[in-house]
Every structure is written in structure tokens, then in C-alpha cells.
Design a protein around this motif. Structure first.
Motif, mmCIF file in Angstrom:
data_model
loop_
_atom_site.group_PDB
_atom_site.id
_atom_site.type_symbol
_atom_site.label_atom_id
_atom_site.label_comp_id
_atom_site.label_asym_id
_atom_site.label_seq_id
_atom_site.Cartn_x
_atom_site.Cartn_y
_atom_site.Cartn_z
ATOM 1 N N CYS A 194 3.357 3.204 -8.747
ATOM 2 C CA CYS A 194 3.441 2.879 -7.319
ATOM 3 C C CYS A 194 2.133 2.328 -6.765
ATOM 4 O O CYS A 194 2.133 1.426 -5.926
ATOM 5 N N GLY A 195 1.003 2.869 -7.242
ATOM 6 C CA GLY A 195 -0.294 2.417 -6.742
ATOM 7 C C GLY A 195 -0.606 0.969 -7.068
ATOM 8 O O GLY A 195 -1.417 0.331 -6.396
ATOM 9 N N ALA A 196 0.057 0.437 -8.095
ATOM 10 C CA ALA A 196 -0.178 -0.952 -8.503
ATOM 11 C C ALA A 196 0.984 -1.866 -8.119
ATOM 12 O O ALA A 196 1.072 -2.992 -8.580
ATOM 13 N N CYS A 197 1.861 -1.379 -7.258
ATOM 14 C CA CYS A 197 3.089 -2.099 -6.923
ATOM 15 C C CYS A 197 2.912 -2.953 -5.671
ATOM 16 O O CYS A 197 2.466 -2.459 -4.630
ATOM 17 N N ILE A 198 3.302 -4.226 -5.755
ATOM 18 C CA ILE A 198 3.113 -5.139 -4.623
ATOM 19 C C ILE A 198 4.169 -4.950 -3.529
ATOM 20 O O ILE A 198 4.059 -5.530 -2.450
ATOM 21 N N ILE A 199 5.181 -4.130 -3.804
ATOM 22 C CA ILE A 199 6.207 -3.884 -2.777
ATOM 23 C C ILE A 199 6.276 -2.396 -2.388
ATOM 24 O O ILE A 199 7.259 -1.953 -1.809
ATOM 25 N N GLU A 200 5.219 -1.653 -2.695
ATOM 26 C CA GLU A 200 5.234 -0.195 -2.465
ATOM 27 C C GLU A 200 5.544 0.154 -1.006
ATOM 28 O O GLU A 200 6.319 1.068 -0.717
ATOM 29 N N ASP A 201 4.952 -0.579 -0.071
ATOM 30 C CA ASP A 201 5.139 -0.249 1.348
ATOM 31 C C ASP A 201 6.548 -0.593 1.848
ATOM 32 O O ASP A 201 6.979 -0.107 2.894
ATOM 33 N N LEU A 202 7.273 -1.407 1.073
ATOM 34 C CA LEU A 202 8.638 -1.792 1.457
ATOM 35 C C LEU A 202 9.696 -0.958 0.751
ATOM 36 O O LEU A 202 10.836 -0.878 1.190
ATOM 37 N N CYS A 203 9.300 -0.334 -0.343
ATOM 38 C CA CYS A 203 10.216 0.457 -1.171
ATOM 39 C C CYS A 203 10.599 1.762 -0.466
ATOM 40 O O CYS A 203 9.779 2.375 0.202
ATOM 41 N N GLU A 204 11.840 2.195 -0.632
ATOM 42 C CA GLU A 204 12.322 3.414 0.037
ATOM 43 C C GLU A 204 12.435 4.612 -0.905
ATOM 44 O O GLU A 204 13.103 5.594 -0.597
ATOM 45 N N PHE A 205 11.743 4.545 -2.055
ATOM 46 C CA PHE A 205 11.678 5.670 -2.987
ATOM 47 C C PHE A 205 10.768 6.737 -2.390
ATOM 48 O O PHE A 205 9.617 6.477 -2.042
ATOM 49 N N LYS A 206 11.286 7.953 -2.263
ATOM 50 C CA LYS A 206 10.543 8.995 -1.542
ATOM 51 C C LYS A 206 9.449 9.664 -2.370
ATOM 52 O O LYS A 206 8.444 10.116 -1.847
ATOM 53 N N GLU A 207 9.661 9.761 -3.695
ATOM 54 C CA GLU A 207 8.737 10.527 -4.529
ATOM 55 C C GLU A 207 7.729 9.606 -5.220
ATOM 56 O O GLU A 207 7.651 9.559 -6.445
ATOM 57 N N LYS A 208 6.962 8.892 -4.443
ATOM 58 C CA LYS A 208 6.052 7.906 -5.007
ATOM 59 C C LYS A 208 4.884 8.558 -5.738
ATOM 60 O O LYS A 208 4.419 9.624 -5.366
ATOM 61 N N SER A 209 4.429 7.888 -6.789
ATOM 62 C CA SER A 209 3.300 8.372 -7.577
ATOM 63 C C SER A 209 2.089 7.497 -7.313
ATOM 64 O O SER A 209 2.173 6.463 -6.647
ATOM 65 N N GLU A 210 0.947 7.914 -7.864
ATOM 66 C CA GLU A 210 -0.283 7.153 -7.627
ATOM 67 C C GLU A 210 -0.290 5.880 -8.465
ATOM 68 O O GLU A 210 0.214 5.857 -9.558
#
Length: 210
Positions: A194-210
């Protein structure tokens, strides 16, 4: 997920990779068809290693028929389920020679009638070889679409139909490439990056990792 958020996700993925391609190596529709047939429950890297040796020797339906089942197995024995795949490849080549003049048909029904070829394989061939706006849903795309809530469904067919419905026309030809690459390398199965993901702020996955 709403329409605006989906559009933002697709736009970012396109901007990051404007001309995505399959990671399977091929130069003709037939080479692609056989590579996809071989790729079920196998990695693209493993398939490419096998076809790199096979295709210089036999890369047409007739040439593979001339090679024969036993010799074909020698070339693809490093790939999972190679016995079944070899038999399906020989049967497919025979049908292509006898019914389609040795050419890969640009037709969904004809492709899905080939042994070992299902809807996903047909979608890949129609998309990558012929430029159709088909969306091939594999395990990576199924996981990604449900995890992010981009296009949720209980089966791969459900997810495919949802994607067909919600993805705007301008993105349809390339969308399965963006999604599969993102699922393969970023939104991975066990621990998404998640920390390296370009769409992290748009994604609706609740259990995000670093």
C-alpha cells in the motif's frame, strides 16, 4: 465505489503506464494463443522460458503437429500440467489446420471451442492479438477488484461483467493489463504494498499495510 473515483484510478494507472502489454512473449496470434493456453496455473516467466525454445523450432499449428506430442512435451515439461496442456495444444493445432486454414480465428465462439481454451484465454487473444476491448479476469484482477471495491463480484465472471459495465470505453482495451500488473506487483495476495501504491488514497480497502 463511485464513478469519479474509478475514473481517477484508471487515469492514474494509464498515466503511469500509457502503453501496457502482456508479459507473455509472442510475435503472432498463434504464438500468443499457445502461450496463454500454457499459462494456466503457471507463471508468464516460466511459459516464456519454454516458448523461447519451442517457437524457433515450431511456431505454427502444422509445425507443432509435425513435432508430435512426445517432442512437444519435452519442450514444455517445466510447466505445470504439461501433459494435459500438450494434449490440448495438439488437438487445438489440428482444429486450426482442419477448420481454420492454420490461422487463429478472430471469433470468440471459435476460440472457446478449442481444447483448453476458455473465456479468459479467448479474451486475452482477442484483446492482445486483435485489439478487441475484452477484459480477461484472472485471480489477480479478481482479488484486486474486490479488495479495492473497484468492481466487486462473487466469481471471475461477475467481476468481468461489472468491469464491462463500469469501465469507460477509452480505457477498455488496456484496463486488464493495468489491473493484472497492479495485482501482480503492487496489490499482492498476502501483503499488498500500500505504501508504494499510486492509487492508495482512492482505494477502499480498509486494512491497508505500509
Amino acid at each position: 465505489m463511485n464513478k469519479e473515483k474509478r475514473l481517477a484510478i484508471l487515469t492514474r494507472l494509464r498515466d503511469d503506464n500509457p502503453h501496457p502489454e502482456t508479459e507473455l512473449n509472442f510475435t503472432t496470434p498463434f504464438e500468443l494463443l499457445i502461450a496463454v493456453l500454457l499459462s494456466a496455473q503457471a507463471t508468464d516467466v516460466g511459459v516464456n522460458k519454454a516458448t523461447a525454445k519451442l517457437y524457433p523450432v515450431a511456431n505454427t499449428p502444422q509445425a507443432i503437429l509435425d513435432l508430435g506430442l512426445d517432442k512437444l512435451k519435452e519442450y514444455i515439461k517445466t510447466i505445470g500440467l504439461f501433459n494435459t496442456k500438450a494434449e490440448n495444444t495438439i488437438k487445438t493445432c489440428r482444429i486450426l489446420v482442419e477448420q481454420h486454414g492454420g490461422e487463429v480465428p478472430e471469433n470468440r465462439a471459435a476460440l472457446e471451442a478449442l481444447p483448453g481454451v476458455g473465456r479468459k484465454t479467448a479474451n486475452v487473444v482477442l484483446n492482445c492479438a486483435f485489439g478487441w476491448p475484452t477484459i480477461a479476469v484472472d485471480t489477480h484482477i479478481y482479488r484486486l477488484c474486490n479488495r479495492t471495491k473497484f468492481a466487486m463480484g462473487k466469481t471471475v465472471d461477475d467481476v468481468e461483467q461489472k468491469l464491462i459495465k463500469v469501465v469507460p470505453k477509452e480505457f477498455k482495451v488496456d484496463v486488464h493489463h493495468w489491473l493484472i500488473l497492479h495485482g501482480r506487483y503492487v496489490c499482492t495476495a498476502r501483503k499488498p504494498k500500500c505504501g508504494a501504491c499510486i492509487i492508495e488514497d482512492l482505494c477502499e480497502f480498509k486494512e491497508k499495510s505500509e
